[in-house]
Write an enzyme that holds these catalytic residues in place. Structure first.
Site, PDB file in Angstrom:
ATOM      1  CB  SER A 171      -0.933  -0.084   0.988  1.00  0.00           C
ATOM      2  OG  SER A 171      -2.157   0.481   0.839  1.00  0.00           O
TER       3      SER A 171
ATOM      4  CE  LYS B 171       0.079   5.294  -1.592  1.00  0.00           C
ATOM      5  NZ  LYS B 171      -1.136   4.814  -2.400  1.00  0.00           N
TER       6      LYS B 171
ATOM      7  CD1 TRP C 261      -7.920   3.472  -1.330  1.00  0.00           C
ATOM      8  CD2 TRP C 261      -9.867   4.350  -2.445  1.00  0.00           C
ATOM      9  NE1 TRP C 261      -7.937   4.611  -1.034  1.00  0.00           N
ATOM     10  CE2 TRP C 261      -8.973   5.473  -1.649  1.00  0.00           C
ATOM     11  CE3 TRP C 261     -10.833   4.847  -3.043  1.00  0.00           C
ATOM     12  CZ2 TRP C 261      -9.444   6.739  -1.553  1.00  0.00           C
ATOM     13  CZ3 TRP C 261     -11.155   6.155  -2.967  1.00  0.00           C
ATOM     14  CH2 TRP C 261     -10.358   7.239  -2.125  1.00  0.00           C
TER      15      TRP C 261
ATOM     16  CG  HIS D 136      -5.974  -2.429   1.122  1.00  0.00           C
ATOM     17  ND1 HIS D 136      -5.189  -2.001  -0.046  1.00  0.00           N
ATOM     18  CD2 HIS D 136      -5.321  -1.742   2.170  1.00  0.00           C
ATOM     19  CE1 HIS D 136      -4.336  -1.308   0.410  1.00  0.00           C
ATOM     20  NE2 HIS D 136      -4.400  -0.983   1.827  1.00  0.00           N
TER      21      HIS D 136
HETATM   22  C1  GCU Z   1      -5.199   4.649   2.178  1.00  0.00           C
HETATM   23  C2  GCU Z   1      -4.867   5.610   0.866  1.00  0.00           C
HETATM   24  C3  GCU Z   1      -4.121   4.472   0.067  1.00  0.00           C
HETATM   25  C4  GCU Z   1      -2.958   3.730   0.663  1.00  0.00           C
HETATM   26  C5  GCU Z   1      -3.614   3.184   1.903  1.00  0.00           C
HETATM   27  C6  GCU Z   1      -2.604   2.363   2.645  1.00  0.00           C
HETATM   28  O1  GCU Z   1      -6.545   4.022   1.851  1.00  0.00           O
HETATM   29  O2  GCU Z   1      -5.670   6.261   0.289  1.00  0.00           O
HETATM   30  O3  GCU Z   1      -3.412   5.557  -0.974  1.00  0.00           O
HETATM   31  O4  GCU Z   1      -2.270   3.032  -0.145  1.00  0.00           O
HETATM   32  O5  GCU Z   1      -4.320   4.041   2.826  1.00  0.00           O
HETATM   33  O6  GCU Z   1      -1.432   2.649   2.747  1.00  0.00           O
HETATM   34  O7  GCU Z   1      -3.008   1.423   3.355  1.00  0.00           O
END
Ligand code: GCU
Length: 414
Positions: free
Chosen positions: A253, A257, A344, A394
């Site tokens: 997540s 990134k 998402w 997720h």
């Molecule tokens: C939120 C955010 C995402 C990210 C996620 C996470 O949902 O919007 O961009 O990847 O958190 O880090 O769990």
């Protein structure tokens, strides 16, 4: 300027194009092509890719999205603070280190778990984690992290980890599965490097700011976390029991990134696994499903640099899209992994990013995408531009790790 770059610029007659103000950037229809330079010329050779466009893409993603990385010179020193040669029921050799990037810098804790029986250096997954090292295994000797913690994780009270957090993320990182497959796991916690809060600066920031001027277009969290991953690579490169030619960067997540950026900027990552990395990671900035650039910049203003917010209302002007990072990883393997219920993170859009990066892999003479269309659920597409999607939500779990291991075995052996 390094001699190699100077010579290439002379050979190619290419000066770096000055970067425009965000407001002056033209809109692109579709995704800006990875192989078309800022001056409009098309990259036709591996030399032009290497000498001109690759550096240009690094400048673009850092200037307009992630910010730079610190320029402070460091020489990380890892001091062993704990060792258990019979960890995980005797199959693993576990060590924890206090890593200082320089005298006076705060200590970062790196946990290294290797197969106990290995008779030669092993490939290692370098993970960046939401939770502290004590959550990865129930081993009572691993230090309980003292930095700021997300409140939602088990065993966290008043934003601090407690003894009750021990072993609670074993199902996320699956050290035993990794060891059984003949790999090692090195892991550290993102919050120790830079707390994930807009209103709290701790970790490395105060020290770094005492070393160099800080401007808002400088690093956001994602960039600083990625830089810290690279500093951990500095440490692993010196570990005799680690095969530093086979290091795999992994994160989930926001930390996916991070792993994606780390892999794009640091070629010592041999393979990269950005898991469910979504917006600001592996999903297109121009995507119409899931999280938008405006939304991420509003909810998490500290993740990217100040300029990225200027694209909230004009994302079509971004002079690259997120496939630029896969292009920078080329020709190394990268696996985009996803979950069906995690729309998402825009899984379909992520596949489009792999398609857009494919011409760079082709130019470099390797197979990028093995599948022309997005593979069905539970089907690992094992080209160097790998794709995997499972049912479910997720999170990072054992099923994901089985796919990560299969993909890694295919590309790096074990
Ligand atoms: C939120 C955010 C995402 C990210 C996620 C996470 O949902 O919007 O961009 O990847 O958190 O880090 O769990």
């Amino acid at each position: 300027m390094p001699l190699f770059l100077a010579l290439s610029w002379i050979c190619l007659g290419a000066e770096p194009v000055p970067l425009q103000k965000t407001a002056d950037l033209p809109s692109f229809s579709g995704y800006p092509e990875a192989l078309v330079c800022m001056d409009g010329s098309r990259v036709e050779s591996q030399l032009a890719w290497r000498a001109k466009r690759r550096g240009e893409l690094i400048r673009l993603i850092q200037h307009y999205e992630y910010g730079d990385q610190p320029v402070t010179r460091v020489n990380p020193v890892a001091m062993p603070i704990y060792e258990n040669k019979v960890a995980l029921g005797g199959k693993a050799w576990l060590r924890e280190f206090a890593v200082r990037l320089a005298p006076g810098a705060p200590a970062l804790h790196l946990l290294l778990i290797l197969p106990a029986q290995a008779d030669k250096p092993v490939p290692v997954f370098l993970g960046i984690s939401f939770t502290g090292n004590q959550s990865i295994t129930a081993d009572p000797g691993v230090l309980v992290a003292t930095c700021w913690q997300y409140p939602k994780y088990p065993g966290v009270e008043a934003n601090k980890a407690t003894e009750a957090s021990r072993g609670t993320a074993a199902g996320v990182w699956n050290p035993e599965l990794i060891i059984d497959a003949g790999y090692g796991l090195a892991i550290f916690q993102a919050n120790q490097a830079d707390p994930d809060r807009a209103d709290e600066r701790g970790g490395l920031q105060p020290w770094l700011r005492s070393q160099e001027e800080y401007l808002p277009e400088k690093w956001g969290c994602v960039s600083l976390w990625a830089w810290t991953m690279s500093r951990m690579v500095d440490v692993l490169e010196r570990e005799k029991s680690v095969d530093a030619k086979r290091l795999i960067g992994v994160g989930h997540s926001r930390l996916g990134k991070t792993a994606y950026l780390a892999g794009a900027l640091d070629e010592r990552f041999t393979l990269v696994i950005p898991h469910q990395a979504g917006c600001g990671g592996t999903a297109p900035a121009r995507g119409t499903v899931g999280e938008s650039v405006k939304r991420i910049n509003t909810s998490f203003p500290h993740w990217f640099n100040s300029r990225f917010k200027e694209f909230n209302e004009r994302v079509a002007a971004l002079p690259f899209d997120q496939h630029a990072l896969a292009a920078l990883i080329a020709p190394r393997p990268v696996l985009f992994s996803n979950a069906l219920e995690d729309q998402w993170a825009n899984p379909d859009g992520q596949f489009n990013m792999l398609q857009a990066a494919d011409p760079v892999y082709k130019l470099l003479g390797v197979e990028g995408l093995a599948a022309r269309t997005k593979p069905s659920l539970n089907q690992l597409s094992a080209g160097r531009l790998g794709y995997w999607e499972r049912p479910g939500k997720h999170e990072m779990n054992r099923t994901d790790w089985k796919a990560f291991l299969e993909y890694t075995r295919k590309h790096l052996g074990s």
